[in-house]
Write a protein that holds these residues in place. Structure first.
Motif, PDB file in Angstrom:
ATOM      1  N   ASN A  65       0.825  -1.194   0.000  1.00  0.00           N
ATOM      2  CA  ASN A  65       0.000   0.000   0.000  1.00  0.00           C
ATOM      3  C   ASN A  65       0.862   1.248   0.000  1.00  0.00           C
ATOM      4  O   ASN A  65       0.676   2.147  -0.830  1.00  0.00           O
ATOM      5  CB  ASN A  65      -0.900  -0.057   1.234  1.00  0.00           C
ATOM      6  N   LEU A  66       1.827   1.292   0.895  1.00  0.00           N
ATOM      7  CA  LEU A  66       2.710   2.459   0.953  1.00  0.00           C
ATOM      8  C   LEU A  66       3.513   2.622  -0.324  1.00  0.00           C
ATOM      9  O   LEU A  66       3.664   3.731  -0.850  1.00  0.00           O
ATOM     10  CB  LEU A  66       3.686   2.339   2.140  1.00  0.00           C
ATOM     11  N   ALA A  67       4.023   1.527  -0.819  1.00  0.00           N
ATOM     12  CA  ALA A  67       4.863   1.594  -2.013  1.00  0.00           C
ATOM     13  C   ALA A  67       4.082   2.154  -3.203  1.00  0.00           C
ATOM     14  O   ALA A  67       4.565   3.028  -3.925  1.00  0.00           O
ATOM     15  CB  ALA A  67       5.423   0.211  -2.336  1.00  0.00           C
ATOM     16  N   PHE A  68       2.852   1.660  -3.389  1.00  0.00           N
ATOM     17  CA  PHE A  68       2.087   2.118  -4.551  1.00  0.00           C
ATOM     18  C   PHE A  68       1.537   3.529  -4.358  1.00  0.00           C
ATOM     19  O   PHE A  68       1.334   4.246  -5.332  1.00  0.00           O
ATOM     20  CB  PHE A  68       1.007   1.097  -4.935  1.00  0.00           C
ATOM     21  N   ARG A  69       1.334   3.903  -3.128  1.00  0.00           N
ATOM     22  CA  ARG A  69       0.960   5.307  -2.898  1.00  0.00           C
ATOM     23  C   ARG A  69       2.140   6.213  -3.224  1.00  0.00           C
ATOM     24  O   ARG A  69       1.973   7.288  -3.807  1.00  0.00           O
ATOM     25  CB  ARG A  69       0.529   5.514  -1.448  1.00  0.00           C
ATOM     26  N   THR A  70       3.296   5.777  -2.866  1.00  0.00           N
ATOM     27  CA  THR A  70       4.494   6.549  -3.199  1.00  0.00           C
ATOM     28  C   THR A  70       4.664   6.667  -4.705  1.00  0.00           C
ATOM     29  O   THR A  70       4.929   7.754  -5.230  1.00  0.00           O
ATOM     30  CB  THR A  70       5.741   5.868  -2.586  1.00  0.00           C
ATOM     31  N   LEU A  71       4.505   5.573  -5.387  1.00  0.00           N
ATOM     32  CA  LEU A  71       4.633   5.592  -6.849  1.00  0.00           C
ATOM     33  C   LEU A  71       3.584   6.526  -7.465  1.00  0.00           C
ATOM     34  O   LEU A  71       3.875   7.277  -8.396  1.00  0.00           O
ATOM     35  CB  LEU A  71       4.490   4.184  -7.422  1.00  0.00           C
ATOM     36  N   ALA A  73       2.379   9.101  -6.246  1.00  0.00           N
ATOM     37  CA  ALA A  73       2.676  10.497  -5.945  1.00  0.00           C
ATOM     38  C   ALA A  73       3.871  11.022  -6.738  1.00  0.00           C
ATOM     39  O   ALA A  73       4.213  12.191  -6.627  1.00  0.00           O
ATOM     40  CB  ALA A  73       2.934  10.659  -4.447  1.00  0.00           C
ATOM     41  N   VAL A  78       3.998   9.168 -13.147  1.00  0.00           N
ATOM     42  CA  VAL A  78       2.614   9.186 -13.603  1.00  0.00           C
ATOM     43  C   VAL A  78       2.551   9.695 -15.049  1.00  0.00           C
ATOM     44  O   VAL A  78       1.883   9.108 -15.893  1.00  0.00           O
ATOM     45  CB  VAL A  78       1.751  10.057 -12.659  1.00  0.00           C
ATOM     46  N   ARG A  85       4.656   2.536 -21.692  1.00  0.00           N
ATOM     47  CA  ARG A  85       3.839   1.438 -22.208  1.00  0.00           C
ATOM     48  C   ARG A  85       3.841   1.437 -23.730  1.00  0.00           C
ATOM     49  O   ARG A  85       4.037   0.421 -24.380  1.00  0.00           O
ATOM     50  CB  ARG A  85       2.433   1.615 -21.662  1.00  0.00           C
ATOM     51  N   THR A 106      17.469   4.738  -9.045  1.00  0.00           N
ATOM     52  CA  THR A 106      16.537   3.654  -8.725  1.00  0.00           C
ATOM     53  C   THR A 106      15.542   3.491  -9.864  1.00  0.00           C
ATOM     54  O   THR A 106      15.050   4.477 -10.407  1.00  0.00           O
ATOM     55  CB  THR A 106      15.773   3.995  -7.419  1.00  0.00           C
ATOM     56  N   HIS A 111       8.364  -1.414 -18.093  1.00  0.00           N
ATOM     57  CA  HIS A 111       7.331  -2.022 -18.924  1.00  0.00           C
ATOM     58  C   HIS A 111       8.007  -3.078 -19.786  1.00  0.00           C
ATOM     59  O   HIS A 111       8.972  -2.782 -20.484  1.00  0.00           O
ATOM     60  CB  HIS A 111       6.625  -0.971 -19.789  1.00  0.00           C
ATOM     61  N   ILE A 123      11.528  -2.694 -10.166  1.00  0.00           N
ATOM     62  CA  ILE A 123      11.193  -1.430  -9.522  1.00  0.00           C
ATOM     63  C   ILE A 123      11.703  -1.460  -8.081  1.00  0.00           C
ATOM     64  O   ILE A 123      11.521  -2.448  -7.367  1.00  0.00           O
ATOM     65  CB  ILE A 123       9.679  -1.173  -9.588  1.00  0.00           C
ATOM     66  N   GLY A 124      12.335  -0.389  -7.670  1.00  0.00           N
ATOM     67  CA  GLY A 124      12.890  -0.299  -6.330  1.00  0.00           C
ATOM     68  C   GLY A 124      14.354  -0.683  -6.253  1.00  0.00           C
ATOM     69  O   GLY A 124      14.997  -0.449  -5.237  1.00  0.00           O
TER      70      GLY A 124
END
Lengths: 244, 244
Positions: A65-71, A73, A78, A85, A106, A111, A123-124
């Motif tokens: 959850n935290l990781a994808f919220r960070t991504l 943001a 984005v 893609r 990082t 894709h 990723i990461g």
DNA sequence: CCCGACCGTTGCACATGTTGCAATGGCCAT
DNA sequence: ATGGCCATTGCAACATGTGCAACGGTCGGG
């Protein structure tokens, strides 16, 4: 520096690849099982760790959850996502987005095109500065003094026979990239993998992000890879335009 | 329960959506700035947090690294990924993979087709048990007693006018799903969003995962959505076969 | 330029939160 | 039934985390 917090974070690290029992975790931390148990209660209560009915612990959904919220943001990620893609679809190869942060690059998006193969990146994960296309593309367009400082600080691990191993050679390569406008990783990080990479400029003209197309030498010859450079640069320019 | 660890994890939570200053973090934790500073030093040293030259803190790459390693270690997700992608391409809609874990269903993969729109879901996010297709598809095929226990425990938040709001109605819906073989979320979670979802059985015949196709009522009529069910079930069956 | 306000960091003392031990209860195999 | 292994919990000792005060840096206003 907080010892207790360090221990809890070490638990998260230890569980990243494989679920573990309390005993294994306590051994890993070199603490008593009761200590590990209490630490686990805390990280479990906040959802960072889950345990099953056989008392095996693994990382929990909170971390995702935290990781994808960070991504979500990350403005550049984005904006770049649909272009990554599309690039992956057009080239059928693996496309990466990387960011320079705290002296390391990082991978923050990836894709995989229809013909892409397994490679180091995820990723990461950190992209070694001296031998990956995306990192070189970013560093080449950093300020002079920063390039020089970073070049001196790199541990020039020779991943392949072609890896750059001195600051001087590295700075020379960065000059070539500045001239050419894009970077090439020619089997410098992984045997049989090469890639082209372009910098992405922020609205302020600063380069902290890079975009790359990676593939195997079996899939595309060097000539074919270089033929993708215009498309790559165009994609980077489109992303830049969207950033404002 | 470790107070100090709880504080550190609260920092990570607080930074997930937005970078913050030391003062903001200390206020949030209701601790002195010196305490927050030391906690931050620890989480920063391990890469979970980064700060910029203006002393603004944000989540660091370590978290991404752990999250993606966790995802890479999920057998079902790995097996399902190419099928999610294909399903997304074939239908042009948004495809999800969810897993039941610790009494809640979490999205662990998502593929956005070319016509997909923004919706609630995100990897790492919980899918409400009583009103999302993927959660209902999983729960419908859990053991009887477990279904009954879970149904009693749900807080039946009415997200829309169509949300199921009682255990009895919910268990009735799960029976319909068992009979039909797939679940439908008919604007029960988000107005204008509907989806079909299928369970994925493990080699042991247990259902902990589900696969769904979500879209807007503007994109596909209910009839058109239901026409996707055979493809969805076939994809789930293919994934099951690959799981062994 | 000087001053004040705000920031983050660090030394210090001490309060309290963490720790390991021992006891307990549960589970599994013999 | 017993023994061995597991995880958890109460307890008290003490190690570590905490807030305070001091410090140095930055910025804006007079």
């Amino acid at each position: 520096m907080s010892q207790t917090v360090g221990r809890a974070l070490s638990i998260l690290e230890f569980l990243a690849d494989e679920p573990r029992s309390l005993g294994q975790i306590a051994d890993h931390l070199s603490v008593h099982k009761s200590t590990a148990s209490r630490l686990l209660q805390t990280v479990e209560a906040q959802g960072f760790v889950r345990r099953d009915d056989r008392h095996i612990y693994r990382l929990g959904p909170r971390l995702l959850n935290l990781a994808f919220r960070t991504l979500a943001a990350m403005d550049v990620r984005v904006a770049a996502a649909p272009h990554l893609r599309r690039l992956g679809e057009l080239t059928a190869q693996t496309v990466h987005l990387g960011v320079l942060d705290g002296g390391e690059v990082t991978y923050i998006d990836k894709h995989e095109g229809s013909q892409s193969v397994r490679m180091y990146s995820r990723i990461g994960k950190a992209a070694p500065l001296h031998c990956t296309g995306v990192a070189k593309a970013i560093l080449a367009f950093r300020p002079d003094d920063e390039r020089r400082v970073l070049a001196e600080r790199i541990a020039y691990t020779p991943f392949t026979k072609r890896t750059i191993t001195t600051p001087a050679a590295f700075l020379g390569e960065l000059e070539r990239i500045r001239t050419r406008g894009f970077a090439v990783d020619d089997r410098e990080h992984e045997d049989f993998i090469h890639c082209v990479a372009a910098p992405i400029r922020s609205p302020e003209g600063e380069v902290s992000h890079g975009l790359s197309i990676s593939t195997t030498t079996m899939s595309l010859s060097r000539k074919q890879l270089l033929e993708l450079a215009p498309l790559l640069l165009e994609t980077a320019a489109t992303i830049e335009k969207e950033l404002g």
